[in-house]
Design a protein around this motif. Sequence first.
Motif, PDB file in Angstrom:
ATOM      1  N   PHE B 172       0.820  -1.213   0.000  1.00  0.00           N
ATOM      2  CA  PHE B 172       0.000   0.000   0.000  1.00  0.00           C
ATOM      3  C   PHE B 172       0.858   1.269   0.000  1.00  0.00           C
ATOM      4  O   PHE B 172       0.310   2.378   0.078  1.00  0.00           O
ATOM      5  CB  PHE B 172      -0.906   0.041   1.235  1.00  0.00           C
ATOM      6  CG  PHE B 172      -2.121  -0.836   1.135  1.00  0.00           C
ATOM      7  CD1 PHE B 172      -3.137  -0.517   0.254  1.00  0.00           C
ATOM      8  CD2 PHE B 172      -2.259  -1.963   1.931  1.00  0.00           C
ATOM      9  CE1 PHE B 172      -4.272  -1.302   0.161  1.00  0.00           C
ATOM     10  CE2 PHE B 172      -3.381  -2.754   1.837  1.00  0.00           C
ATOM     11  CZ  PHE B 172      -4.396  -2.428   0.954  1.00  0.00           C
ATOM     12  N   ALA B 173       2.178   1.144  -0.056  1.00  0.00           N
ATOM     13  CA  ALA B 173       3.061   2.285   0.170  1.00  0.00           C
ATOM     14  C   ALA B 173       2.706   3.500  -0.679  1.00  0.00           C
ATOM     15  O   ALA B 173       2.576   4.608  -0.184  1.00  0.00           O
ATOM     16  CB  ALA B 173       4.513   1.874  -0.067  1.00  0.00           C
ATOM     17  N   ARG B 174       2.502   3.280  -1.996  1.00  0.00           N
ATOM     18  CA  ARG B 174       2.212   4.405  -2.892  1.00  0.00           C
ATOM     19  C   ARG B 174       0.889   5.074  -2.533  1.00  0.00           C
ATOM     20  O   ARG B 174       0.806   6.300  -2.460  1.00  0.00           O
ATOM     21  CB  ARG B 174       2.128   3.917  -4.341  1.00  0.00           C
ATOM     22  CG  ARG B 174       3.449   3.836  -5.032  1.00  0.00           C
ATOM     23  CD  ARG B 174       3.227   3.226  -6.419  1.00  0.00           C
ATOM     24  NE  ARG B 174       4.418   2.569  -6.889  1.00  0.00           N
ATOM     25  CZ  ARG B 174       5.354   3.174  -7.608  1.00  0.00           C
ATOM     26  NH1 ARG B 174       5.225   4.439  -7.909  1.00  0.00           N
ATOM     27  NH2 ARG B 174       6.413   2.512  -8.005  1.00  0.00           N
ATOM     28  N   SER B 175      -0.157   4.249  -2.350  1.00  0.00           N
ATOM     29  CA  SER B 175      -1.477   4.809  -2.051  1.00  0.00           C
ATOM     30  C   SER B 175      -1.443   5.554  -0.723  1.00  0.00           C
ATOM     31  O   SER B 175      -2.032   6.629  -0.579  1.00  0.00           O
ATOM     32  CB  SER B 175      -2.525   3.693  -1.974  1.00  0.00           C
ATOM     33  OG  SER B 175      -2.464   2.885  -3.101  1.00  0.00           O
ATOM     34  N   PHE B 176      -0.762   4.956   0.240  1.00  0.00           N
ATOM     35  CA  PHE B 176      -0.676   5.544   1.577  1.00  0.00           C
ATOM     36  C   PHE B 176       0.056   6.896   1.511  1.00  0.00           C
ATOM     37  O   PHE B 176      -0.422   7.908   2.028  1.00  0.00           O
ATOM     38  CB  PHE B 176       0.059   4.565   2.488  1.00  0.00           C
ATOM     39  CG  PHE B 176       0.128   4.972   3.927  1.00  0.00           C
ATOM     40  CD1 PHE B 176      -0.906   4.674   4.801  1.00  0.00           C
ATOM     41  CD2 PHE B 176       1.231   5.641   4.420  1.00  0.00           C
ATOM     42  CE1 PHE B 176      -0.846   5.042   6.131  1.00  0.00           C
ATOM     43  CE2 PHE B 176       1.306   6.009   5.752  1.00  0.00           C
ATOM     44  CZ  PHE B 176       0.261   5.703   6.607  1.00  0.00           C
ATOM     45  N   ALA B 177       1.209   6.903   0.838  1.00  0.00           N
ATOM     46  CA  ALA B 177       1.991   8.139   0.728  1.00  0.00           C
ATOM     47  C   ALA B 177       1.182   9.194  -0.025  1.00  0.00           C
ATOM     48  O   ALA B 177       1.195  10.373   0.342  1.00  0.00           O
ATOM     49  CB  ALA B 177       3.313   7.868   0.016  1.00  0.00           C
ATOM     50  N   HIS B 178       0.442   8.770  -1.066  1.00  0.00           N
ATOM     51  CA  HIS B 178      -0.381   9.706  -1.828  1.00  0.00           C
ATOM     52  C   HIS B 178      -1.420  10.353  -0.923  1.00  0.00           C
ATOM     53  O   HIS B 178      -1.635  11.574  -0.973  1.00  0.00           O
ATOM     54  CB  HIS B 178      -1.063   8.976  -2.990  1.00  0.00           C
ATOM     55  CG  HIS B 178      -1.947   9.849  -3.808  1.00  0.00           C
ATOM     56  ND1 HIS B 178      -3.310   9.835  -3.691  1.00  0.00           N
ATOM     57  CD2 HIS B 178      -1.657  10.794  -4.740  1.00  0.00           C
ATOM     58  CE1 HIS B 178      -3.833  10.732  -4.515  1.00  0.00           C
ATOM     59  NE2 HIS B 178      -2.851  11.327  -5.160  1.00  0.00           N
ATOM     60  N   ALA B 179      -2.054   9.545  -0.079  1.00  0.00           N
ATOM     61  CA  ALA B 179      -3.083  10.072   0.823  1.00  0.00           C
ATOM     62  C   ALA B 179      -2.472  11.074   1.792  1.00  0.00           C
ATOM     63  O   ALA B 179      -3.005  12.168   2.008  1.00  0.00           O
ATOM     64  CB  ALA B 179      -3.738   8.922   1.581  1.00  0.00           C
ATOM     65  N   VAL B 180      -1.331  10.711   2.382  1.00  0.00           N
ATOM     66  CA  VAL B 180      -0.698  11.595   3.367  1.00  0.00           C
ATOM     67  C   VAL B 180      -0.239  12.886   2.696  1.00  0.00           C
ATOM     68  O   VAL B 180      -0.428  13.992   3.211  1.00  0.00           O
ATOM     69  CB  VAL B 180       0.478  10.878   4.071  1.00  0.00           C
ATOM     70  CG1 VAL B 180       1.196  11.828   5.013  1.00  0.00           C
ATOM     71  CG2 VAL B 180      -0.026   9.663   4.843  1.00  0.00           C
ATOM     72  N   GLU B 181       0.327  12.751   1.494  1.00  0.00           N
ATOM     73  CA  GLU B 181       0.833  13.949   0.793  1.00  0.00           C
ATOM     74  C   GLU B 181      -0.312  14.863   0.361  1.00  0.00           C
ATOM     75  O   GLU B 181      -0.172  16.093   0.368  1.00  0.00           O
ATOM     76  CB  GLU B 181       1.687  13.514  -0.404  1.00  0.00           C
ATOM     77  CG  GLU B 181       3.030  12.952   0.048  1.00  0.00           C
ATOM     78  CD  GLU B 181       3.650  12.002  -0.963  1.00  0.00           C
ATOM     79  OE1 GLU B 181       3.223  12.001  -2.142  1.00  0.00           O
ATOM     80  OE2 GLU B 181       4.559  11.243  -0.563  1.00  0.00           O
ATOM     81  N   THR B 182      -1.445  14.270  -0.007  1.00  0.00           N
ATOM     82  CA  THR B 182      -2.620  15.082  -0.364  1.00  0.00           C
ATOM     83  C   THR B 182      -3.057  15.925   0.829  1.00  0.00           C
ATOM     84  O   THR B 182      -3.348  17.120   0.695  1.00  0.00           O
ATOM     85  CB  THR B 182      -3.779  14.170  -0.810  1.00  0.00           C
ATOM     86  OG1 THR B 182      -3.331  13.378  -1.902  1.00  0.00           O
ATOM     87  CG2 THR B 182      -4.995  14.986  -1.229  1.00  0.00           C
ATOM     88  N   ILE B 183      -3.070  15.300   2.003  1.00  0.00           N
ATOM     89  CA  ILE B 183      -3.477  16.031   3.207  1.00  0.00           C
ATOM     90  C   ILE B 183      -2.420  17.076   3.581  1.00  0.00           C
ATOM     91  O   ILE B 183      -2.751  18.173   4.023  1.00  0.00           O
ATOM     92  CB  ILE B 183      -3.722  15.041   4.379  1.00  0.00           C
ATOM     93  CG1 ILE B 183      -4.853  14.073   4.036  1.00  0.00           C
ATOM     94  CG2 ILE B 183      -4.024  15.782   5.667  1.00  0.00           C
ATOM     95  CD1 ILE B 183      -6.213  14.713   3.921  1.00  0.00           C
ATOM     96  N   MET B 184      -1.149  16.732   3.375  1.00  0.00           N
ATOM     97  CA  MET B 184      -0.084  17.709   3.643  1.00  0.00           C
ATOM     98  C   MET B 184      -0.320  18.970   2.821  1.00  0.00           C
ATOM     99  O   MET B 184      -0.258  20.095   3.328  1.00  0.00           O
ATOM    100  CB  MET B 184       1.296  17.106   3.299  1.00  0.00           C
ATOM    101  CG  MET B 184       1.857  16.167   4.354  1.00  0.00           C
ATOM    102  SD  MET B 184       3.139  15.053   3.717  1.00  0.00           S
ATOM    103  CE  MET B 184       4.465  16.172   3.332  1.00  0.00           C
ATOM    104  N   ALA B 185      -0.616  18.786   1.519  1.00  0.00           N
ATOM    105  CA  ALA B 185      -0.831  19.923   0.624  1.00  0.00           C
ATOM    106  C   ALA B 185      -2.094  20.679   1.025  1.00  0.00           C
ATOM    107  O   ALA B 185      -2.123  21.918   1.027  1.00  0.00           O
ATOM    108  CB  ALA B 185      -0.931  19.436  -0.816  1.00  0.00           C
ATOM    109  N   SER B 186      -3.128  19.924   1.396  1.00  0.00           N
ATOM    110  CA  SER B 186      -4.406  20.533   1.751  1.00  0.00           C
ATOM    111  C   SER B 186      -4.289  21.393   3.010  1.00  0.00           C
ATOM    112  O   SER B 186      -4.776  22.529   3.055  1.00  0.00           O
ATOM    113  CB  SER B 186      -5.436  19.410   1.928  1.00  0.00           C
ATOM    114  OG  SER B 186      -6.541  19.864   2.640  1.00  0.00           O
ATOM    115  N   VAL B 187      -3.621  20.845   4.018  1.00  0.00           N
ATOM    116  CA  VAL B 187      -3.461  21.584   5.274  1.00  0.00           C
ATOM    117  C   VAL B 187      -2.590  22.830   5.047  1.00  0.00           C
ATOM    118  O   VAL B 187      -2.890  23.917   5.556  1.00  0.00           O
ATOM    119  CB  VAL B 187      -2.857  20.677   6.374  1.00  0.00           C
ATOM    120  CG1 VAL B 187      -2.442  21.491   7.585  1.00  0.00           C
ATOM    121  CG2 VAL B 187      -3.863  19.612   6.779  1.00  0.00           C
TER     122      VAL B 187
END
Lengths: 95, 193
Positions: B172-187
Amino acid sequence: MLIPHPILGLRDAQEFTYLGDASLLDRPDGMAEGASEAFHDYLYLRDNPAGEHRELWFHEQGDRSWLVVTRNTLTHEITKAELARDVALARRGVK
Amino acid sequence: MTEYRLFPRTAFGAESAHSVSIAGVTLTERPDVALASVAARTGEAEIAGTMAELCGGPCGVGQYKEGAPFSTFWSGPDQWFVLADHAAHETLAAELQARLGDRASVTEQNDGWVVFDLTGNALTPMLERLCNIDLARFEAGQAQRCVIEHISSFVLCRDPGLSYRLMCGRSFARSFAHAVETIMASVAAQAAA
């Protein structure tokens, strides 16, 4: 709905998956006399109480323990939650 | 004899660790962490004592204990994960099995889980979007399993609001990192607005 996990405290029900009646812990002896009859009853016959019900829940997104949860099916009030391991070991001790 | 030419790859299929920084928050993959899980066998609950000796102190319910050479966290009743430096302890599972004998089942997790470090100066708004952990009570040295973006994960707290260690299934590494990075950008975008 929050489930009072005996080790971890209140946890959201979405962390858990539901299996069914806690009587599933009482698996009949497959080598005993009348085993097919006993397994038929074990597999197909369930009480469907409107009220207090003992049921098995799996803490999938948590510590992955099985719980025996006593829940009122009318109000969803949870009166008790025990580790299924403790329940099963206690029963084994009684036998 | 066949000559094999094998090269280690990270969970992202890359040669070096995945790392992304957005507005002072950094998510870094840690392929240099070796992992193993330990589960006491039936009736061997006192293995907790041996684990405490190995890891420099007891690791109780919901705890994460950092140490050298082994760090450990509680993952369930009579179950722990152990983390160590991969270069020095590549065969971590075998090492632990030798120490614990047949009182515990030890499973190699290097290829099962992927470890990320999440650091920054205000991580609470991110984590509260990602998971259902009660962050006000989530202190340094605590560990909790939870769901992030429908992915089963562990969150380990090193310094509340500032430094966390996240783990998810390696595939799940890619999907997980994508989710975290999306939230990083959003915040970051919300903070800038």
